[in-house]
Design a protein around this motif. Structure first.
Motif, PDB file in Angstrom:
ATOM      1  N   MET A 122     -11.929   4.143  36.441  1.00 46.82           N
ATOM      2  CA  MET A 122     -13.422   4.692  36.838  1.00 46.82           C
ATOM      3  C   MET A 122     -13.182   6.089  37.686  1.00 46.82           C
ATOM      4  O   MET A 122     -14.014   6.894  37.492  1.00 46.82           O
ATOM      5  N   ILE A 123     -12.441   5.961  38.626  1.00 44.18           N
ATOM      6  CA  ILE A 123     -12.104   6.979  39.406  1.00 44.18           C
ATOM      7  C   ILE A 123     -11.508   8.220  38.500  1.00 44.18           C
ATOM      8  O   ILE A 123     -11.900   9.300  38.919  1.00 44.18           O
ATOM      9  N   GLU A 124     -10.658   7.903  37.630  1.00 42.07           N
ATOM     10  CA  GLU A 124      -9.945   8.792  36.603  1.00 42.07           C
ATOM     11  C   GLU A 124     -11.276   9.647  36.001  1.00 42.07           C
ATOM     12  O   GLU A 124     -11.110  10.859  35.917  1.00 42.07           O
ATOM     13  N   LEU A 125     -12.330   8.726  35.701  1.00 39.96           N
ATOM     14  CA  LEU A 125     -13.398   9.281  34.774  1.00 39.96           C
ATOM     15  C   LEU A 125     -14.198   9.920  35.610  1.00 39.96           C
ATOM     16  O   LEU A 125     -14.580  11.215  35.135  1.00 39.96           O
ATOM     17  N   GLU A 126     -14.521   9.860  36.987  1.00 38.57           N
ATOM     18  CA  GLU A 126     -15.037  10.587  37.922  1.00 38.57           C
ATOM     19  C   GLU A 126     -14.406  12.117  38.119  1.00 38.57           C
ATOM     20  O   GLU A 126     -15.091  13.025  38.225  1.00 38.57           O
ATOM     21  N   LEU A 127     -13.104  12.310  37.871  1.00 38.67           N
ATOM     22  CA  LEU A 127     -12.376  13.412  37.975  1.00 38.67           C
ATOM     23  C   LEU A 127     -12.803  14.647  36.804  1.00 38.67           C
ATOM     24  O   LEU A 127     -12.709  15.737  36.933  1.00 38.67           O
ATOM     25  N   ASP A 128     -13.319  13.835  35.780  1.00 40.28           N
ATOM     26  CA  ASP A 128     -13.666  14.542  34.678  1.00 40.28           C
ATOM     27  C   ASP A 128     -15.052  15.083  34.889  1.00 40.28           C
ATOM     28  O   ASP A 128     -15.414  15.938  34.104  1.00 40.28           O
ATOM     29  N   ALA A 188      -6.926   8.580  43.604  1.00 37.19           N
ATOM     30  CA  ALA A 188      -6.348   8.040  42.506  1.00 37.19           C
ATOM     31  C   ALA A 188      -4.941   7.919  42.467  1.00 37.19           C
ATOM     32  O   ALA A 188      -4.237   7.085  42.005  1.00 37.19           O
ATOM     33  N   MET A 189      -4.390   9.014  43.114  1.00 39.43           N
ATOM     34  CA  MET A 189      -2.797   9.025  43.178  1.00 39.43           C
ATOM     35  C   MET A 189      -2.602   7.730  43.804  1.00 39.43           C
ATOM     36  O   MET A 189      -1.176   7.109  43.252  1.00 39.43           O
TER      37      MET A 189
END
Length: 460
Positions: free
Chosen positions: A176-182, A426-427
């Motif tokens: 979900m957080i990786e998706l927010e980065l987009d 995310a990291m």
């Protein structure tokens, strides 16, 4: 040692039973050509036409010469330990026969297996995960009831299921957080930061429990280091001999006979205890004895349990209280053991029982009350967590990965407190997932696999 995945196309062979002369020996083949290779040296039925999980009698021949009469077991892929074609040849347990059969199979096209390569192939083929694979070695090496139970629980996936559950929960938030980065420019939130904090705190509680269980797990796997300490001539060596039921240590009325420590193992209630008979604790001008006393003190500091042994006829209450105070400051669990009860003054026994009711009264020389002593020893070894079926960490590699996971999750919480950007959160989550994945094998390297499986025996 290089364990490349491509080597799985080769058929490997090794002795699966211990080296040396015995009634039988089992030679194992695994790989795509295992049945065909075995069939080329076996005279009996055509093995390639037989069903899986069947056993066949016949002879192994080298040309026209009969090498041995054997039983051959067939396991066809994927219904085998390695999920490959597997053949197990049971021969007579002659080293000459074993070596000749293996050399014959190598000449026909098999390759000698590397240490642990059968279990490695089982892991690579999805038979079980890395933690379960490591449990195979622990099961082989288990020498007590509790170490056997711990290895069986891990091999059946108890520990792996717990780790995978933690990882799956974290993966959801990570995605979900990786998706927010987009969608950084649109200021959308797919993962609630409050929910993420609740999840991380929950994961940390579970991981803390697993980490804290390692002390117990280490005891289960390696035994309980138990130091027998006390003054010279308190009966330490006599007690060790009585517990072992053999004359392991030299017993003498001359003070200072034991200059170094003597160590041996005994199974009590399904737990291995490593009893250590040490040099007597006293001030001495003898250089060699002084070294022994120094080593005794070091052993006491690193022990899991101390048996403080004293002679009822040669120790007064002041001395006992002083020694107990020192042991309490040491911070190691200890048991007060009063020896030579058969020769002691009844009034002193009564006084000691009143002041220190947890004292165990024994006669090492007469082997009196040793069963009571063993019961009290077991009470001090806390196996309740294990007995109730809770997951216990027994592997130092798993402990290290869990510790690193904890550090990464704490960094996630710190990031949330400081309202850092999503890429940093995310990291830290990815780092946590990496360390959890190392335990079960979602994250592996050739070096990691080589380090783990090189410790296995060749036939496993």
């Amino acid at each position: 040692m290089n364990y490349s995945y491509g080597e799985k196309t080769e058929t490997i062979v090794a002795l699966a039973t211990p080296q040396g002369v015995g009634a039988i020996a089992v030679i194992r083949l695994s790989g795509p050509d295992a049945i065909e290779l075995a069939n080329g040296v076996f005279f009996g039925k055509d093995l390639q036409k037989q069903d899986s999980h069947t056993i066949h009698f016949g002879t192994i021949r080298d040309g026209d010469q009969v090498v041995d009469e054997v039983l051959v077991s067939i396991f066809k892929a994927p219904k085998s330990f390695t999920k490959e074609n597997v053949v197990e040849i049971s021969t007579h347990g002659s080293s000459y026969i074993v070596n000749r059969v293996i050399k014959l199979l190598v000449r026909k096209g098999a390759r000698p297996a590397k240490p642990g390569e059968f279990t490695l192939r089982a892991f690579l083929n999805g038979q079980f995960d890395l933690a379960q694979a490591e449990a195979v070695a622990d099961l082989i090496n288990s020498d007590s009831e509790v170490s056997h139970q711990a290895a069986m629980n891990q091999m059946r996936g108890g520990f792996s299921h717990e780790i995978k559950s933690l990882r799956d929960q974290l993966i959801h938030f990570a995605s979900m957080i990786e998706l927010e980065l987009d969608f950084t420019e649109e200021d959308v939130e797919f993962a609630s930061r409050d929910d993420l904090r609740i999840l991380v705190e929950k994961l940390l509680r579970v991981i803390e429990q697993l980490i804290s269980s390692f002390d117990l797990g280490n005891v289960i796997k390696n035994g309980v280091p138990t130091v027998i300490a006390g003054k010279p001539n308190a009966g330490k060596s006599t007690l060790l001999n009585a517990l072992l039921n053999e004359e392991k240590a030299i017993v003498s009325e001359i003070a200072g006979t034991t200059r170094d420590f003597i160590e041996d193992e005994i199974n009590i209630g399904g737990v291995i205890f490593r009893f250590i008979d040490t040099a007597g604790l006293r001030e001495t001008t003898d250089t060699i004895e002084a070294i022994g006393v120094s080593r005794t003190q070091e052993k006491m500091r690193t022990a899991s349990l101390i048996l403080y042994l004293f002679d009822l006829g040669d120790t007064d209450m002041v001395e006992i209280n002083r020694d107990i105070n020192k042991l309490e400051n040491l911070g190691v669990p200890f048991l007060k053991v009063a020896n030579k009860v058969d020769k002691a003054n009844p009034r002193f026994i009564k006084e000691l029982s009143t002041l220190h009711p947890d004292t165990v009264f024994i006669s090492a020389g007469q082997k009196e009350n040793l069963d009571l002593l063993k019961d009290r020893i077991m009470e001090l070894v806390n196996l309740d967590k294990f007995r109730t079926g809770n997951t216990v960490v027994t592997n130092i590699r798993h402990y290290d990965s869990l510790t690193r996971t904890r550090e990464s999750l704490l960094d996630v919480l710190t990031g949330l407190d400081n309202e850092v950007t999503n890429d940093f959160v995310a990291m830290d989550i990815r780092r946590s997932l990496h360390y959890l994945g190392e335990i079960t094998g979602e994250i592996t390297t050739d070096d990691l696999l080589a380090n783990i499986f090189s410790k296995f025996c060749v036939g496993k």
